[in-house]
Scaffold this active site. Structure first.
Site, PDB file in Angstrom:
ATOM      1  N   TYR A  81       5.958   7.841  -2.451  1.00  0.00           N
ATOM      2  CA  TYR A  81       4.069   7.682  -2.687  1.00  0.00           C
ATOM      3  C   TYR A  81       4.254   9.838  -2.460  1.00  0.00           C
ATOM      4  O   TYR A  81       3.968   9.914  -3.875  1.00  0.00           O
ATOM      5  CB  TYR A  81       3.725   7.354  -1.477  1.00  0.00           C
TER       6      TYR A  81
ATOM      7  N   MET B 224      -4.695   5.011 -14.999  1.00  0.00           N
ATOM      8  CA  MET B 224      -4.529   3.889 -14.325  1.00  0.00           C
ATOM      9  C   MET B 224      -5.023   3.689 -13.861  1.00  0.00           C
ATOM     10  O   MET B 224      -5.758   1.760 -13.914  1.00  0.00           O
ATOM     11  CB  MET B 224      -3.674   4.038 -13.588  1.00  0.00           C
TER      12      MET B 224
ATOM     13  N   VAL C  77       2.247  -0.612  -7.131  1.00  0.00           N
ATOM     14  CA  VAL C  77       1.625  -1.238  -8.826  1.00  0.00           C
ATOM     15  C   VAL C  77       1.670   0.269  -9.308  1.00  0.00           C
ATOM     16  O   VAL C  77       2.185  -0.480 -10.996  1.00  0.00           O
ATOM     17  CB  VAL C  77      -0.488  -0.972  -8.692  1.00  0.00           C
TER      18      VAL C  77
ATOM     19  N   GLY D 263      -6.000   8.031  -4.435  1.00  0.00           N
ATOM     20  CA  GLY D 263      -4.797   8.650  -5.068  1.00  0.00           C
ATOM     21  C   GLY D 263      -4.057   9.887  -4.133  1.00  0.00           C
ATOM     22  O   GLY D 263      -3.912  10.381  -4.862  1.00  0.00           O
TER      23      GLY D 263
ATOM     24  N   GLY E  38       2.073   2.092  -2.635  1.00  0.00           N
ATOM     25  CA  GLY E  38       2.716   2.424  -4.730  1.00  0.00           C
ATOM     26  C   GLY E  38       2.887   1.134  -5.230  1.00  0.00           C
ATOM     27  O   GLY E  38       3.860   2.026  -6.319  1.00  0.00           O
TER      28      GLY E  38
ATOM     29  N   ALA F 236       0.676   6.926 -16.627  1.00  0.00           N
ATOM     30  CA  ALA F 236       0.836   7.057 -15.088  1.00  0.00           C
ATOM     31  C   ALA F 236      -0.445   7.448 -13.937  1.00  0.00           C
ATOM     32  O   ALA F 236       0.136   7.539 -12.463  1.00  0.00           O
ATOM     33  CB  ALA F 236       2.007   6.515 -14.503  1.00  0.00           C
TER      34      ALA F 236
ATOM     35  N   LYS G 129       0.785  -0.936  -0.887  1.00  0.00           N
ATOM     36  CA  LYS G 129      -0.138  -0.262   0.163  1.00  0.00           C
ATOM     37  C   LYS G 129       0.817   1.019   0.370  1.00  0.00           C
ATOM     38  O   LYS G 129       0.399   2.366   0.839  1.00  0.00           O
ATOM     39  CB  LYS G 129      -1.114  -0.023   1.124  1.00  0.00           C
TER      40      LYS G 129
ATOM     41  N   HIS H  11       7.125  -7.465  -1.503  1.00  0.00           N
ATOM     42  CA  HIS H  11       7.028  -6.738  -0.228  1.00  0.00           C
ATOM     43  C   HIS H  11       8.448  -7.481   0.483  1.00  0.00           C
ATOM     44  O   HIS H  11       8.122  -7.511   1.429  1.00  0.00           O
ATOM     45  CB  HIS H  11       6.062  -7.440  -0.040  1.00  0.00           C
TER      46      HIS H  11
HETATM   47  P1  A3P Z   1      -5.192   4.351  -1.712  1.00  0.00           P
HETATM   48  O1  A3P Z   1      -5.621   3.242  -1.082  1.00  0.00           O
HETATM   49  O2  A3P Z   1      -4.920   5.453  -0.224  1.00  0.00           O
HETATM   50  O3  A3P Z   1      -5.845   5.162  -2.566  1.00  0.00           O
HETATM   51  P2  A3P Z   1       0.236  -0.758  -3.844  1.00  0.00           P
HETATM   52  O4  A3P Z   1      -0.200  -0.384  -5.287  1.00  0.00           O
HETATM   53  O5  A3P Z   1       1.716  -0.984  -2.679  1.00  0.00           O
HETATM   54  O6  A3P Z   1      -1.287  -1.832  -2.999  1.00  0.00           O
HETATM   55  O7  A3P Z   1      -0.657   0.891  -2.876  1.00  0.00           O
HETATM   56  C1  A3P Z   1      -1.922   1.710  -3.259  1.00  0.00           C
HETATM   57  C2  A3P Z   1      -2.325   3.157  -3.088  1.00  0.00           C
HETATM   58  O8  A3P Z   1      -1.696   3.199  -3.847  1.00  0.00           O
HETATM   59  C3  A3P Z   1      -4.026   2.608  -3.577  1.00  0.00           C
HETATM   60  O9  A3P Z   1      -3.550   3.861  -2.230  1.00  0.00           O
HETATM   61  C4  A3P Z   1      -3.284   3.190  -4.591  1.00  0.00           C
HETATM   62  O10 A3P Z   1      -4.436   4.335  -4.498  1.00  0.00           O
HETATM   63  C5  A3P Z   1      -2.450   4.036  -5.091  1.00  0.00           C
HETATM   64  N1  A3P Z   1      -2.168   5.068  -6.338  1.00  0.00           N
HETATM   65  C6  A3P Z   1      -2.397   3.479  -7.445  1.00  0.00           C
HETATM   66  N2  A3P Z   1      -1.791   3.781  -8.764  1.00  0.00           N
HETATM   67  C7  A3P Z   1      -1.547   5.273  -7.987  1.00  0.00           C
HETATM   68  C8  A3P Z   1      -1.452   6.517  -9.292  1.00  0.00           C
HETATM   69  N3  A3P Z   1      -1.728   6.375 -10.498  1.00  0.00           N
HETATM   70  N4  A3P Z   1      -1.043   7.649  -8.568  1.00  0.00           N
HETATM   71  C9  A3P Z   1      -1.434   7.757  -7.240  1.00  0.00           C
HETATM   72  N5  A3P Z   1      -1.900   6.835  -6.053  1.00  0.00           N
HETATM   73  C10 A3P Z   1      -2.402   5.351  -7.068  1.00  0.00           C
END
Ligand code: A3P
Length: 295
Positions: free
Chosen positions: A196, A235, A55, A258, A53, A230, A51, A106
């Site tokens: 992030y 996305m 992905v 996000g 960032g 991105a 969580k 991770h």
């Molecule tokens: P939120 O739940 O706060 O929205 P991971 O990929 O490590 O699981 O992290 C997920 C978090 O990254 C989520 O946060 C998701 O919305 C955010 N995220 C993924 N892609 C993003 C993007 N392009 N811009 C901003 N936040 C992003």
């Protein structure tokens, strides 16, 4: 107090060498074998606490390296472009994969492959402020439980926070241990630290930083495409980038809000104070200036 997180969605957690893993997706033997994983000098690893960032960074990496993903002609989901080192969901043959191989992980620093320390392979480690990290994880857990129709053991934010702070059955380990471990051992790796929050505030700048680290320069048009693809909204709407295929059902639970500072919308004043009491001293030892608010 309600119990902490016992599983991620329908996966139980098992403890191995100080970290939790998803049962049924990986074995202790496989985790141990990663110590001798044949890392190539050209390999690139995105490493995060969940969580933070992950992905997003996976997607960016694949866009930097592959024109077909920039042009959206590749038709390969992110999870296959940048597969998981410890969770080979899609049975990718890592040996056969052409260089440069891109991986996600991770893993805590002490479980990383030995050869990652040859300082040639590249590691990109992304952190996120722990309040937003915890809140993102809390919502993710709820969404997963809903998806898998798991009714029991759904902690409220207070109980979830206690689990997060104490590390009892929290995947993969305590946030502070993961982050401080990678920072403390940074000299052993060829590593770029990102946050992030800096990605939110200056996406193009961060992409350029990644390109510099990878020694891979993009022309203006390619850079424009990477930045565009991105962006959060793009996305979220992109079935290849939003991880909707993970879990076998369609739900955009990886792309939620996000933003920075969403913790303020859910944590009470008392919870925030407790969070600070537990973590603030430890945060001072980290060489990170955390950004807690979008402003
Ligand atoms: P939120 O739940 O706060 O929205 P991971 O990929 O490590 O699981 O992290 C997920 C978090 O990254 C989520 O946060 C998701 O919305 C955010 N995220 C993924 N892609 C993003 C993007 N392009 N811009 C901003 N936040 C992003």
């Amino acid at each position: 107090m309600e119990e902490a997180v016992h599983h991620i969605a329908n996966r139980k957690l098992f403890l191995h060498r100080g970290a939790y893993f998803l049962e049924g997706t990986v074995t202790p033997e496989y985790i141990d074998s990663l110590e001798d994983f044949q890392v190539r000098d050209s390999d690139v690893f995105v490493i995060t606490y969940p969580k933070s960032g992950t992905v997003w960074t996976q997607h960016i990496l694949s866009l930097i390296y592959h024109e077909e993903h920039r042009n959206n002609t590749g038709h390969i989901p992110t999870v296959d472009r940048v597969p998981w080192l410890e969770y080979n969901w899609t049975n990718v043959d890592y040996e056969q994969r052409p260089s440069p191989r891109l991986f996600s992980s991770h893993l805590p620093h002490y479980l990383a492959p030995k050869r990652m320390k040859n300082k040639k392979a590249k590691v990109i480690y992304v952190t996120r402020n722990p309040k937003d990290n915890m809140v993102s994880s809390y919502h993710f857990t709820h969404m997963m439980k809903k998806l898998y129709e798991i009714q029991d053991n759904i902690p409220d934010i207070g109980a979830f926070m206690e689990g997060y702070l104490t590390g009892i059955e929290v995947f993969p380990c305590l946030w502070i241990d993961h982050v401080s471990g990678w920072y403390a051992h940074k000299e052993e790796f060829n590593i770029l630290f990102l946050s992030y929050e800096e990605m939110i505030k200056d996406l193009r700048g961060v992409i350029q930083k990644i390109c510099n680290f990878l020694d891979k320069q993009l022309d203006d048009q390619s850079m424009e495409r990477v930045v565009g693809r991105a962006a959060f909204r793009t996305m979220k709407a992109d079935p290849l980038a939003n991880y909707q295929s993970v879990g076998g059902k369609e739900l955009h639970f990886f792309m939620r809000k996000g933003t920075i500072g969403d913790w303020k919308n859910i944590m009470t004043v008392a919870q925030n104070e407790r969070f600070d009491r537990v973590l603030q001293e430890k945060l001072k030892d980290l060489p990170i200036k955390f950004i807690w608010d979008i402003n």
